[in-house]
Scaffold this motif. Structure first.
Motif, PDB file in Angstrom:
ATOM      1  N   GLY A 142       0.802  -1.211   0.000  1.00  0.00           N
ATOM      2  CA  GLY A 142       0.000   0.000   0.000  1.00  0.00           C
ATOM      3  C   GLY A 142       0.836   1.262   0.000  1.00  0.00           C
ATOM      4  O   GLY A 142       2.047   1.243   0.204  1.00  0.00           O
ATOM      5  N   SER A 143       0.182   2.375  -0.233  1.00  0.00           N
ATOM      6  CA  SER A 143       0.847   3.672  -0.332  1.00  0.00           C
ATOM      7  C   SER A 143       0.817   4.399   1.002  1.00  0.00           C
ATOM      8  O   SER A 143      -0.187   4.361   1.728  1.00  0.00           O
ATOM      9  N   ILE A 144       1.920   5.084   1.304  1.00  0.00           N
ATOM     10  CA  ILE A 144       1.971   5.915   2.512  1.00  0.00           C
ATOM     11  C   ILE A 144       1.548   7.355   2.206  1.00  0.00           C
ATOM     12  O   ILE A 144       1.507   8.191   3.117  1.00  0.00           O
ATOM     13  N   GLU A 145       1.224   7.652   0.936  1.00  0.00           N
ATOM     14  CA  GLU A 145       0.948   9.033   0.542  1.00  0.00           C
ATOM     15  C   GLU A 145      -0.512   9.254   0.141  1.00  0.00           C
ATOM     16  O   GLU A 145      -0.814  10.092  -0.704  1.00  0.00           O
ATOM     17  N   LYS A 146      -1.408   8.524   0.766  1.00  0.00           N
ATOM     18  CA  LYS A 146      -2.842   8.758   0.607  1.00  0.00           C
ATOM     19  C   LYS A 146      -3.364   9.511   1.826  1.00  0.00           C
ATOM     20  O   LYS A 146      -3.021   9.186   2.967  1.00  0.00           O
ATOM     21  N   ARG A 147      -4.181  10.507   1.601  1.00  0.00           N
ATOM     22  CA  ARG A 147      -4.714  11.298   2.711  1.00  0.00           C
ATOM     23  C   ARG A 147      -5.614  10.437   3.595  1.00  0.00           C
ATOM     24  O   ARG A 147      -6.352   9.579   3.120  1.00  0.00           O
ATOM     25  N   ILE A 148      -5.538  10.699   4.894  1.00  0.00           N
ATOM     26  CA  ILE A 148      -6.294   9.932   5.873  1.00  0.00           C
ATOM     27  C   ILE A 148      -7.145  10.894   6.703  1.00  0.00           C
ATOM     28  O   ILE A 148      -6.643  11.908   7.190  1.00  0.00           O
ATOM     29  N   ALA A 149      -8.418  10.562   6.856  1.00  0.00           N
ATOM     30  CA  ALA A 149      -9.310  11.320   7.736  1.00  0.00           C
ATOM     31  C   ALA A 149      -9.800  10.374   8.823  1.00  0.00           C
ATOM     32  O   ALA A 149     -10.407   9.336   8.536  1.00  0.00           O
ATOM     33  N   LEU A 150      -9.534  10.733  10.084  1.00  0.00           N
ATOM     34  CA  LEU A 150      -9.876   9.883  11.211  1.00  0.00           C
ATOM     35  C   LEU A 150     -10.937  10.566  12.073  1.00  0.00           C
ATOM     36  O   LEU A 150     -10.857  11.772  12.323  1.00  0.00           O
ATOM     37  N   PRO A 151     -11.928   9.818  12.553  1.00  0.00           N
ATOM     38  CA  PRO A 151     -12.981  10.415  13.385  1.00  0.00           C
ATOM     39  C   PRO A 151     -12.498  10.651  14.805  1.00  0.00           C
ATOM     40  O   PRO A 151     -11.463  10.123  15.219  1.00  0.00           O
ATOM     41  N   PRO A 152     -13.253  11.412  15.600  1.00  0.00           N
ATOM     42  CA  PRO A 152     -12.898  11.568  17.015  1.00  0.00           C
ATOM     43  C   PRO A 152     -12.985  10.232  17.746  1.00  0.00           C
ATOM     44  O   PRO A 152     -13.917   9.454  17.533  1.00  0.00           O
ATOM     45  N   LEU A 153     -11.974   9.955  18.590  1.00  0.00           N
ATOM     46  CA  LEU A 153     -11.942   8.751  19.411  1.00  0.00           C
ATOM     47  C   LEU A 153     -11.325   9.093  20.762  1.00  0.00           C
ATOM     48  O   LEU A 153     -10.531  10.032  20.859  1.00  0.00           O
ATOM     49  N   ALA A 154     -11.657   8.323  21.772  1.00  0.00           N
ATOM     50  CA  ALA A 154     -11.100   8.558  23.109  1.00  0.00           C
ATOM     51  C   ALA A 154      -9.659   8.082  23.152  1.00  0.00           C
ATOM     52  O   ALA A 154      -9.379   6.913  22.877  1.00  0.00           O
ATOM     53  N   PRO A 155      -8.704   8.960  23.495  1.00  0.00           N
ATOM     54  CA  PRO A 155      -7.291   8.559  23.475  1.00  0.00           C
ATOM     55  C   PRO A 155      -6.890   7.738  24.689  1.00  0.00           C
ATOM     56  O   PRO A 155      -7.409   7.917  25.789  1.00  0.00           O
ATOM     57  N   VAL A 156      -5.963   6.820  24.472  1.00  0.00           N
ATOM     58  CA  VAL A 156      -5.355   6.012  25.528  1.00  0.00           C
ATOM     59  C   VAL A 156      -3.849   6.182  25.413  1.00  0.00           C
ATOM     60  O   VAL A 156      -3.287   6.045  24.324  1.00  0.00           O
ATOM     61  N   GLY A 157      -3.190   6.482  26.523  1.00  0.00           N
ATOM     62  CA  GLY A 157      -1.746   6.689  26.499  1.00  0.00           C
ATOM     63  C   GLY A 157      -1.345   8.140  26.562  1.00  0.00           C
ATOM     64  O   GLY A 157      -0.157   8.478  26.505  1.00  0.00           O
ATOM     65  N   GLY A 158      -2.307   9.031  26.693  1.00  0.00           N
ATOM     66  CA  GLY A 158      -2.046  10.466  26.742  1.00  0.00           C
ATOM     67  C   GLY A 158      -3.229  11.211  26.175  1.00  0.00           C
ATOM     68  O   GLY A 158      -4.235  10.610  25.757  1.00  0.00           O
ATOM     69  N   SER A 159      -3.123  12.527  26.124  1.00  0.00           N
ATOM     70  CA  SER A 159      -4.233  13.350  25.623  1.00  0.00           C
ATOM     71  C   SER A 159      -3.884  14.095  24.347  1.00  0.00           C
ATOM     72  O   SER A 159      -4.788  14.542  23.634  1.00  0.00           O
ATOM     73  N   GLU A 160      -2.576  14.241  24.060  1.00  0.00           N
ATOM     74  CA  GLU A 160      -2.165  15.005  22.893  1.00  0.00           C
ATOM     75  C   GLU A 160      -1.193  14.213  22.028  1.00  0.00           C
ATOM     76  O   GLU A 160      -0.315  13.502  22.541  1.00  0.00           O
ATOM     77  N   LEU A 161      -1.340  14.349  20.719  1.00  0.00           N
ATOM     78  CA  LEU A 161      -0.373  13.806  19.780  1.00  0.00           C
ATOM     79  C   LEU A 161       0.824  14.735  19.711  1.00  0.00           C
ATOM     80  O   LEU A 161       0.704  15.958  19.870  1.00  0.00           O
ATOM     81  N   ARG A 162       1.976  14.145  19.447  1.00  0.00           N
ATOM     82  CA  ARG A 162       3.233  14.903  19.325  1.00  0.00           C
ATOM     83  C   ARG A 162       3.695  14.776  17.886  1.00  0.00           C
ATOM     84  O   ARG A 162       4.137  13.719  17.453  1.00  0.00           O
ATOM     85  N   LEU A 163       3.603  15.859  17.110  1.00  0.00           N
ATOM     86  CA  LEU A 163       3.844  15.801  15.671  1.00  0.00           C
ATOM     87  C   LEU A 163       4.893  16.819  15.239  1.00  0.00           C
ATOM     88  O   LEU A 163       5.192  17.771  15.952  1.00  0.00           O
ATOM     89  N   ALA A 164       5.453  16.605  14.052  1.00  0.00           N
ATOM     90  CA  ALA A 164       6.265  17.587  13.320  1.00  0.00           C
ATOM     91  C   ALA A 164       7.419  18.144  14.140  1.00  0.00           C
ATOM     92  O   ALA A 164       7.522  19.354  14.343  1.00  0.00           O
ATOM     93  N   ARG A 165       8.304  17.255  14.590  1.00  0.00           N
ATOM     94  CA  ARG A 165       9.489  17.707  15.327  1.00  0.00           C
ATOM     95  C   ARG A 165      10.341  18.638  14.478  1.00  0.00           C
ATOM     96  O   ARG A 165      10.950  19.587  14.994  1.00  0.00           O
ATOM     97  N   GLU A 166      10.386  18.387  13.158  1.00  0.00           N
ATOM     98  CA  GLU A 166      11.210  19.208  12.279  1.00  0.00           C
ATOM     99  C   GLU A 166      10.722  20.656  12.214  1.00  0.00           C
ATOM    100  O   GLU A 166      11.457  21.561  11.797  1.00  0.00           O
ATOM    101  N   LEU A 167       9.470  20.896  12.633  1.00  0.00           N
ATOM    102  CA  LEU A 167       8.922  22.249  12.692  1.00  0.00           C
ATOM    103  C   LEU A 167       8.933  22.806  14.108  1.00  0.00           C
ATOM    104  O   LEU A 167       8.306  23.818  14.388  1.00  0.00           O
ATOM    105  N   GLY A 168       9.652  22.112  14.983  1.00  0.00           N
ATOM    106  CA  GLY A 168       9.734  22.542  16.368  1.00  0.00           C
ATOM    107  C   GLY A 168       8.781  21.821  17.290  1.00  0.00           C
ATOM    108  O   GLY A 168       8.821  22.023  18.505  1.00  0.00           O
ATOM    109  N   GLY A 169       7.905  20.989  16.710  1.00  0.00           N
ATOM    110  CA  GLY A 169       6.960  20.222  17.514  1.00  0.00           C
ATOM    111  C   GLY A 169       5.590  20.856  17.561  1.00  0.00           C
ATOM    112  O   GLY A 169       5.463  22.068  17.799  1.00  0.00           O
TER     113      GLY A 169
END
Length: 429
Positions: free
Chosen positions: A368-395
């Motif tokens: 499969g392709s890693i370059e297809k857009r993904i839309a995810l619905p709201p779900l209750a998080p487990v393991g924390g409350s916030e995602l940590r993204l884009a370190r290259e942009l400072g986080g």
């Protein structure tokens, strides 16, 4: 080498007093589990969450995933080099709990920066995101670690990994003395001279702290390709410490339950002879190092008298080069090859599919392709409350319970796994 593998099917997991297994139900004592983990001063605390298929939940900060296993033999142990001396695995009797997985979750430090930081990993248990990780089908025992302050990356890395394998064995110990639901015998000793010999070249990632794979407790940063008996893999000889990109990851669960390896075992003695596994490092830093690895892996395949090879790799674009050079080297020695590869291709599928290729790579299964857009619905998080993204942009911090959109699937745990474990593919007509 012969391995007896007993399977106990887990149909439910509950928290309660005492850790036990009966009639398919695994009961976990949360306090005992905490005590087992927090003996290590590098981990301040751990929370235990049970996440089941179909629940509206999203597991985040996923690191490694491990299937509970234990050995019955004196002097032998699962995950040798971590839970015991590095004694050769793959023999005797091992019990496993199927349908359940131990999931490590923690926010490891980003201080070092660079490509090898522990990036975000997501497992959605329902909605369209579930198709990116077959772990939505397992009952997941999520260990949410809180790190002690002031420790080094090396200390956190080692402690999280050790905690995961300890808990996995602790849970599997509940079935010692019980009769498994099924018992399989794994051995490649008997071969038929009228069948082709097939090897599996299993390319792992081992680059540095937070991006290593371990064999018998030792990382394999500078190793040449090595022949390993598939039984050793089933018994936990390979343990993952690679958290660089979640979509490409091969967790410890998959080193033990590698679908290519198990499929080759199924055909052993009827369709082919399973001649062995060659483990090789991907992501070498110079072309000469890549060529050395590829040539050596092909040489080992020839020494095993292989007529065919299945080649897979862990990691992104850099590792493609070793894989393609291995294809070429094998084909030049008369060994026919087939590979499993993720694709890029852009959102419309009309872009560059792979960062490298060779003419000899003419039998490819798409993960499969890693370059297809993904839309995810709201779900209750487990393991924390916030995602940590884009370190290259400072986080960037994002509410993990919100609906989410990604242009690429880097954060989806095992979303582009190349061992045949995934649920995503593509076809060319």
């Amino acid at each position: 080498m012969k391995l007896n593998l007993g399977t106990f099917k887990v149909t439910d997991v509950v928290l309660g007093r005492g850790t036990s297994y009966a009639d398919g139900v695994l009961r976990i004592d949360e306090q005992e589990t905490r005590d087992l983990v927090t003996q290590d001063g590098n981990l301040a605390a751990v929370q235990v969450h049970i996440v089941k298929p179909g629940e509206p939940k999203r597991i985040i900060h996923v690191l490694d995933v491990i299937e509970p296993r234990t050995k019955l033999d004196s002097g032998l142990d699962v995950f040798p080099g971590f839970l015991s001396a590095p004694v050769t695995a793959g023999r005797g009797t091992t019990y496993r709990l199927s349908g359940v997985a131990v999931v490590e979750s923690a926010e490891l430090p980003w201080d070092a920066g660079g490509l090898l930081i522990p990036r975000e990993g997501i497992i959605d248990m329902m909605g369209p995101g579930r198709y990116y990780s077959p772990f939505h089908e397992t009952i997941n025992v999520v260990l949410r670690f809180e790190l002690a302050r002031g420790k080094s990356d090396l200390e956190y890395d080692a402690s999280v990994r050790m905690a995961g394998v300890k808990v996995s064995k602790y849970l599997a110990n509940t079935v010692r003395g019980l009769t498994p639901d099924a018992m399989e015998v794994f051995s490649t000793e008997s071969r038929r001279s009228d069948l082709p010999n097939i090897v599996y070249i299993h390319q792992y990632q081992s680059q540095g702290t937070y991006a290593h794979t371990y064999c018998y407790g030792k990382h394999m940063y500078e190793n040449l390709p090595t022949v390993i008996n598939p039984n050793e893999m089933i018994d936990g000889a390979l343990v993952s410490g690679n958290y660089a990109y979640a979509c490409f990851k091969t967790p410890t669960y998959l080193h033990c339950n590698n679908p290519v390896m198990l499929e080759l075992y199924k055909g052993h003695g009827t369709r082919h002879n399973f001649a062995g596994v060659i483990i090789a490092r991907g992501h070498n830093y110079t072309f000469d190092e890549k060529l050395r690895s590829a040539q050596y892996a092909a040489k080992l395949a020839k020494e095993l008298d292989a007529q065919g090879a299945v080649i897979t790799w862990e990691g992104g674009g850099n590792a493609v080069i070793e894989a393609m050079q291995t294809v070429r080297a094998c084909e030049e020695l008369g060994i026919k090859t087939a590979i499993i590869a993720y694709e890029m291709g852009g959102p419309e599928g009309d872009g560059l599919a792979l960062l490298d290729s060779v003419e000899e790579a003419d039998a490819i299964v798409s993960a499969g392709s890693i370059e297809k857009r993904i839309a995810l619905p709201p779900l209750a998080p487990v393991g924390g409350s916030e995602l940590r993204l884009a370190r290259e942009l400072g986080g960037i911090r994002v509410d993990a319970s919100d609906s989410l959109e990604f242009d690429v699937s880097h954060e989806m745990y095992c979303g582009a796994n190349q061992t045949g474990f995934g649920l995503v593919t593509a076809e060319d007509y």
